[in-house]
Design a protein around this motif. Structure first.
Motif, PDB file in Angstrom:
ATOM      1  N   HIS A 224     -17.683 -24.966  26.953  1.00 27.03           N
ATOM      2  CA  HIS A 224     -18.977 -24.793  26.491  1.00 27.03           C
ATOM      3  C   HIS A 224     -19.977 -25.644  26.882  1.00 27.03           C
ATOM      4  O   HIS A 224     -21.230 -25.477  27.112  1.00 27.03           O
ATOM      5  CB  HIS A 224     -19.045 -24.980  24.907  1.00 27.03           C
ATOM      6  CG  HIS A 224     -18.433 -23.450  24.135  1.00 27.03           C
ATOM      7  ND1 HIS A 224     -19.273 -22.294  24.265  1.00 27.03           N
ATOM      8  CD2 HIS A 224     -17.278 -23.339  23.759  1.00 27.03           C
ATOM      9  CE1 HIS A 224     -18.617 -21.352  23.706  1.00 27.03           C
ATOM     10  NE2 HIS A 224     -17.621 -21.963  23.261  1.00 27.03           N
TER      11      HIS A 224
ATOM     12  N   LEU B 133     -12.912 -16.765  25.730  1.00 26.69           N
ATOM     13  CA  LEU B 133     -13.364 -18.022  26.057  1.00 26.69           C
ATOM     14  C   LEU B 133     -11.913 -18.463  25.890  1.00 26.69           C
ATOM     15  O   LEU B 133     -11.860 -19.642  26.709  1.00 26.69           O
ATOM     16  CB  LEU B 133     -14.502 -18.294  25.358  1.00 26.69           C
ATOM     17  CG  LEU B 133     -15.883 -17.952  25.679  1.00 26.69           C
ATOM     18  CD1 LEU B 133     -16.899 -18.444  24.935  1.00 26.69           C
ATOM     19  CD2 LEU B 133     -16.161 -17.916  27.208  1.00 26.69           C
ATOM     20  N   THR B 134     -11.221 -18.456  24.665  1.00 23.66           N
ATOM     21  CA  THR B 134     -10.125 -19.125  24.312  1.00 23.66           C
ATOM     22  C   THR B 134      -9.084 -19.056  25.575  1.00 23.66           C
ATOM     23  O   THR B 134      -8.450 -19.980  25.915  1.00 23.66           O
ATOM     24  CB  THR B 134      -9.670 -18.821  23.081  1.00 23.66           C
ATOM     25  OG1 THR B 134     -10.552 -19.260  22.016  1.00 23.66           O
ATOM     26  CG2 THR B 134      -8.428 -19.647  22.888  1.00 23.66           C
TER      27      THR B 134
ATOM     28  N   ASN C 278     -12.021 -25.813  24.809  1.00 20.92           N
ATOM     29  CA  ASN C 278     -13.376 -25.028  24.403  1.00 20.92           C
ATOM     30  C   ASN C 278     -14.468 -25.598  24.616  1.00 20.92           C
ATOM     31  O   ASN C 278     -15.563 -25.291  24.841  1.00 20.92           O
ATOM     32  CB  ASN C 278     -13.146 -24.407  22.849  1.00 20.92           C
ATOM     33  CG  ASN C 278     -12.218 -23.025  23.018  1.00 20.92           C
ATOM     34  OD1 ASN C 278     -12.095 -22.467  24.202  1.00 20.92           O
ATOM     35  ND2 ASN C 278     -11.519 -22.860  22.069  1.00 20.92           N
ATOM     36  N   GLY C 279     -14.494 -26.924  24.019  1.00 21.33           N
ATOM     37  CA  GLY C 279     -15.600 -27.965  24.164  1.00 21.33           C
ATOM     38  C   GLY C 279     -16.282 -28.152  25.409  1.00 21.33           C
ATOM     39  O   GLY C 279     -17.174 -27.849  25.965  1.00 21.33           O
TER      40      GLY C 279
ATOM     41  N   SER D 228     -10.403 -20.764  28.868  1.00 18.78           N
ATOM     42  CA  SER D 228     -10.332 -22.157  28.511  1.00 18.78           C
ATOM     43  C   SER D 228      -8.715 -22.616  28.726  1.00 18.78           C
ATOM     44  O   SER D 228      -8.384 -23.486  29.437  1.00 18.78           O
ATOM     45  CB  SER D 228     -10.822 -22.848  27.456  1.00 18.78           C
ATOM     46  OG  SER D 228     -10.361 -22.305  26.304  1.00 18.78           O
TER      47      SER D 228
ATOM     48  N   PRO E 169     -22.747 -21.846  28.029  1.00 14.51           N
ATOM     49  CA  PRO E 169     -22.893 -21.567  26.673  1.00 14.51           C
ATOM     50  C   PRO E 169     -22.292 -20.555  26.341  1.00 14.51           C
ATOM     51  O   PRO E 169     -22.211 -20.205  24.784  1.00 14.51           O
ATOM     52  CB  PRO E 169     -24.417 -21.732  26.672  1.00 14.51           C
ATOM     53  CG  PRO E 169     -24.913 -21.306  28.100  1.00 14.51           C
ATOM     54  CD  PRO E 169     -23.773 -22.071  29.099  1.00 14.51           C
ATOM     55  N   SER E 170     -21.972 -19.415  26.979  1.00 11.10           N
ATOM     56  CA  SER E 170     -21.571 -18.106  26.608  1.00 11.10           C
ATOM     57  C   SER E 170     -20.648 -17.354  27.630  1.00 11.10           C
ATOM     58  O   SER E 170     -20.688 -17.895  28.787  1.00 11.10           O
ATOM     59  CB  SER E 170     -22.594 -17.212  26.217  1.00 11.10           C
ATOM     60  OG  SER E 170     -23.411 -16.932  27.568  1.00 11.10           O
ATOM     61  N   LYS E 171     -20.054 -16.400  27.087  1.00  8.98           N
ATOM     62  CA  LYS E 171     -19.190 -15.703  28.043  1.00  8.98           C
ATOM     63  C   LYS E 171     -19.943 -14.915  29.101  1.00  8.98           C
ATOM     64  O   LYS E 171     -19.833 -14.639  30.347  1.00  8.98           O
ATOM     65  CB  LYS E 171     -18.368 -14.456  27.309  1.00  8.98           C
ATOM     66  CG  LYS E 171     -17.384 -13.692  28.368  1.00  8.98           C
ATOM     67  CD  LYS E 171     -16.256 -13.177  27.366  1.00  8.98           C
ATOM     68  CE  LYS E 171     -16.843 -11.975  26.766  1.00  8.98           C
ATOM     69  NZ  LYS E 171     -15.765 -10.969  26.070  1.00  8.98           N
TER      70      LYS E 171
END
Length: 239
Positions: free
Chosen positions: A68, A53-54, A64-65, A57, A72-74
């Protein structure tokens, strides 16, 4: 008792709030689309299991915020990529229609369903070469490390089967060419091209698809009609 005077701009405030809300919604929609495309490019490059996810983003240029906030998830992000890819696939096969509209036959009067199939396979190969969202959506269909809410490869198989069943019913196929056998050949070849192209993009080239149809068409359609088919596809590819 003195009356409280209302500010002169009080009546304008609701409109301003509405405009601000619309701007925020448009910004959120753009961010969401950027995240979906960035996720698709990352899944395409690294694979779903390795992709972080990093990295997604960072590619999207958001925190990252912010990621999300939308996903909420990959797994949720992968589902969104598949959904976007499905929209692209349906556009290629002509299955997209406005809500409430009756299903329409995308084949023009006097057209051939076999030629339609040839054209759409060319269109699919071209889209898989150039569109990371569609490419990632197909790859996610074969990803065993996550639940599959959708399956683009199965959706493609069903469209190919439906097209060939109708071609068979309308007398386009040779009597000895069973539609089910042709479905197997077409789906195995096109999905195989998609998988092999991960390492060698030439598998999705127009030349590869054309050679496949030059090999298959003589076994598929009556000999006296063969000259009327274009293995390289026609100008009417985007149905």
């Amino acid at each position: 008792m003195a009356r409280t005077r209302r500010p002169a701009f009080a009546g304008v405030a609701p409109l301003a709030v509405t405009e601000q809300s619309m701007v925020k919604q448009e910004r959120a929609a753009r961010t969401r689309e950027t995240l979906i495309r960035s996720a698709a490019e990352t899944f395409d490059r690294d694979g779903f299991s390795v992709a972080s996810l990093t990295a997604i983003s960072s590619l999207a240029g958001v925190s990252n915020g912010a990621l999300h906030f939308h996903f909420p998830s990959k797994a949720a992000l992968a589902n969104a990529v598949e959904e976007a890819a499905l929209t692209r696939l349906l556009a290629l096969t002509g299955e997209v229609r406005a809500e409430g509209d009756a299903e329409r036959d995308v084949l023009p009067a006097g057209g051939s369903r076999v030629q339609l199939l040839v054209d759409v396979t060319h269109g699919l190969a071209e889209a898989l070469r150039t569109d990371p969202v569609l490419r990632a959506g197909f790859a996610l269909s074969g990803e065993l490390s996550r639940p599959r809410p959708g399956d683009l490869r199965e959706r493609w198989r069903r469209w190919v089967e439906g097209t060939l069943r109708r071609a068979e019913a309308e007398g386009e196929l040779r009597p000895e060419a069973a539609a089910g056998d042709v479905v197997t050949a077409v789906v195995a070849a096109t999905v195989g091209f998609e998988v092999l192209a991960v390492r060698d993009g030439a598998w999705l080239s127009a030349a590869t698809v054309t050679r496949f149809w030059r090999l298959l068409l003589p076994t598929l359609v009556p000999a006296d009609r063969l000259a009327g088919f274009e293995a390289a596809g026609t100008a009417r590819r985007s149905v």
